[in-house]
Design a protein around this motif. Sequence first.
Motif, short mmCIF file in Angstrom:
data_model
loop_
_atom_site.label_atom_id
_atom_site.label_comp_id
_atom_site.label_asym_id
_atom_site.label_seq_id
_atom_site.Cartn_x
_atom_site.Cartn_y
_atom_site.Cartn_z
N VAL A 1 4.33 -7.19 -6.19
CA VAL A 1 2.90 -7.22 -6.50
C VAL A 1 2.25 -8.03 -5.39
CG1 VAL A 1 1.14 -7.93 -8.14
CG2 VAL A 1 3.34 -7.06 -8.97
N LEU A 2 1.35 -7.41 -4.65
CA LEU A 2 0.78 -8.01 -3.46
C LEU A 2 -0.72 -8.21 -3.63
CD1 LEU A 2 2.57 -5.76 -0.79
CD2 LEU A 2 3.31 -8.00 -1.65
N TYR A 3 -1.16 -9.47 -3.47
CA TYR A 3 -2.59 -9.75 -3.41
C TYR A 3 -3.03 -9.62 -1.95
CZ TYR A 3 -1.97 -11.71 -8.08
OH TYR A 3 -1.68 -11.87 -9.41
N VAL A 4 -4.03 -8.80 -1.71
CA VAL A 4 -4.51 -8.56 -0.35
C VAL A 4 -5.97 -8.97 -0.26
CG1 VAL A 4 -4.96 -6.82 1.43
CG2 VAL A 4 -2.89 -6.67 0.02
N ARG A 5 -6.26 -9.77 0.71
CA ARG A 5 -7.64 -10.19 0.93
C ARG A 5 -8.45 -8.99 1.43
NH1 ARG A 5 -9.52 -15.53 4.35
NH2 ARG A 5 -11.70 -15.55 3.65
N GLU A 6 -9.53 -8.68 0.76
CA GLU A 6 -10.30 -7.48 1.08
C GLU A 6 -10.78 -7.50 2.53
OE1 GLU A 6 -13.31 -4.77 -1.45
OE2 GLU A 6 -14.01 -6.84 -1.13
N ALA A 7 -11.18 -8.67 3.01
CA ALA A 7 -11.68 -8.75 4.38
C ALA A 7 -10.61 -8.40 5.39
CB ALA A 7 -12.22 -10.15 4.65
N ALA A 8 -9.33 -8.61 5.05
CA ALA A 8 -8.25 -8.28 5.98
C ALA A 8 -8.09 -6.78 6.19
CB ALA A 8 -6.94 -8.88 5.49
#
Length: 497
Positions: free
Chosen positions: A223-230
């Motif tokens: 389960v990966l949290y990804v920063r939207e700006a990235a």
Amino acid sequence: MSARRTLALAVAVILLAAAGCAADPMARITEDDLRSDLFALAGDATRGREGGTIDELTASAWLAARAREAGLEPAGDGGSYFQFFPLERFRVSAGSRVTIGGRTLEVGPDVVPDAPLLAEVDAPVLMAADASPAAIDRLALGGRALAVRYAPAAGGAGPRALTQWTRTVTRAVANRASAVIVVVPDTPDTAWDRVSFRLPRGSYGLDPDGTAAPRTGTPGMPVLYVREAALDGAALSGARIRASIFTETFTYPSVNVIARVRGRDGAVSGEHVLFSAHQDHDGVRYAVDGDAIWNGADDNASTAVALLAIGRAFAASPAPRSALFIWHGAEERGLMGSRWYVAHPTVPKASIVAVLNGDMIGRNAPDTAALLGAVPPHRNSAALVRMALDANERVSGFTVDSSWDDPDHREGWYYRSDHLPYARAGIPALFFTTLLHDDYHTPFDNPDRIDIAKLAKMTRWMYATGRAVAEADAPPALDPDFTLERCRDYTGNYCGG
């Protein structure tokens, strides 16, 4: 007045003061000393004293020096004030690799796995327009990676709400996907700096017997949290995720600081009344209103400096039994120092007749305090409780709040401080506290917010209780039917009932 008469008068004043302290050792517990020690230990210079860091070791060295100045002898390993122990850390490696749509994401700043595990993923991404469990359950995922965008308005604010929302989504997937990607928008409600700081830290453990193998990750769905700006606006549906997630484990040194005032009665001087505190806190973390140092003045520099004051009182007038002082390391990582000491005591464990632990003793209403371990099922010595309540009536006069001793209390407060391993080992134990407040585990738990007068009263209460134990004809008896309804294994996970 002649110089000789001035000198004689000064000597007389010093001798009278010394005699007064010997007659009333509690006079050695002063607000000035507590304030001075508190601002030194919990100021910004010690950087929050995080367990397993050089900052904790620096604070521990300072405590040992102050204990020596107070007249306490070393009682640690090898004739020193110290007992070092290995603190294990287990986390996702920062060298793990994640690319989405050919864009490389850096673990920490851009992407954060939810848990330490082993995973290899190479799959197309399906972006869900509706992140409700019912909608996700209807999706034909076919091994694709599911991407969802977190909606703070629906899920609530803050990292805790984010992780709870994500678990709901993950349960709906039911292992039908190769990965779950949670896109975290850059808003004040989600605070990516908090997410990216907390989750990569992993978990901490302690192997008190030195027999457990280093932990390794187990295979699982990441389960990966990804920063939207990235993602820089790139579309996820149809993109491909390639990820290689692996773990690492390593150890840091942490330390207990241990000192003693020997008892004056040879018949019982081999018995010890143990005064307990922890000196560590949360260290340097993410900034809140520009402040990134989580000082931990109440949690728990308050009791750490109280032990110094109690030590001065015992050094001025030793009791029949010995007084043992332990500043436990890495309490915030899972009661690590106290668990280590119970497994590796520097005095015979059977010689410890009572443990008086304090944690957060300098805040909230000036006339109230709590004593945990005072009512069943947490009470393990009715005799020790009577001594503490009698001491409160004599010297401090607090209204004692027993509500947090309820085993069903939402905070589970009894299980969250360093008396617990001793109680589990069958040693009479109490927990002195003035309970939680809004600055708990924030950068605002600073020395200038401590009620020094209340801290002094709490210190005198702990001292008077310990003095009663140290002077009693017989040590407090353990309740014969005492059992703990919960326990933890060496990794800090709940075990048993």
